[in-house]
Motif scaffolding. Structure first.
Motif: not given
Length: 146
Positions: A101-104, A107-110, A116-121
């Motif tokens: 969860w912390a890396s890879g 992660s939170t940013e990914a 955001r990408a899913a909401k935009g499309t």
């Protein structure tokens, strides 16, 4: 000449009875084969359940006041070792999960970027205007009978 009609009717009835008998015979054979497969499946499941029941022998909870203290100490030590092993496995699994969860890629940013990408499309849902009907079901004229 009417006897030809009766002969044809009797032959058609016999053919219908024969076809019905054949259909019932085939259906019966299929049912018996399915019952055999189900019996094998239930037998295997019963065997696995019996193995699981034999494997899960309940711990001995009889009074231990007169047992040898060395045996009791060994039993308690064994129980503590098994509990520590289970705890270590749980900690390792949790550590791997937290590390993933912390890396890879998760992660939170990914995750936030994917969100955001899913909401935009995704198309925005169309909202219906509120109903002005006073009917108890909230429906419009389509719920009333003429």
């Amino acid at each position: 000449m009417w006897w030809w009609v009766w002969v044809l009717l009797v032959l058609a009835a016999l053919a219908g009875v024969a076809a019905l008998g054949l259909m019932l015979w085939r259906s019966g054979v299929r049912v018996l084969r399915a019952a055999g497969r189900a019996s094998e499946t239930f037998g295997a499941a019963g065997a696995r359940a019996a193995e699981a029941a034999d494997a899960s022998v309940p711990p001995d909870t009889s009074p231990t006041i007169f047992d040898d203290p060395a045996d009791l100490a060994e039993r308690v030590a064994d129980l503590r070792r098994r509990a520590a092993a289970r705890r270590a496995v749980r900690r390792e699994r949790a550590a791997r999960t937290w590390q993933a969860w912390a890396s890879g890629p998760s992660s939170t940013e990914a995750w936030l970027e994917r969100r955001r990408a899913a909401k935009g499309t995704r198309p925005t849902p169309r909202r219906r205007p509120p109903s002005t009907s006073a009917s108890p079901g909230g429906g419009g004229d389509h719920t009333r009978l003429p």
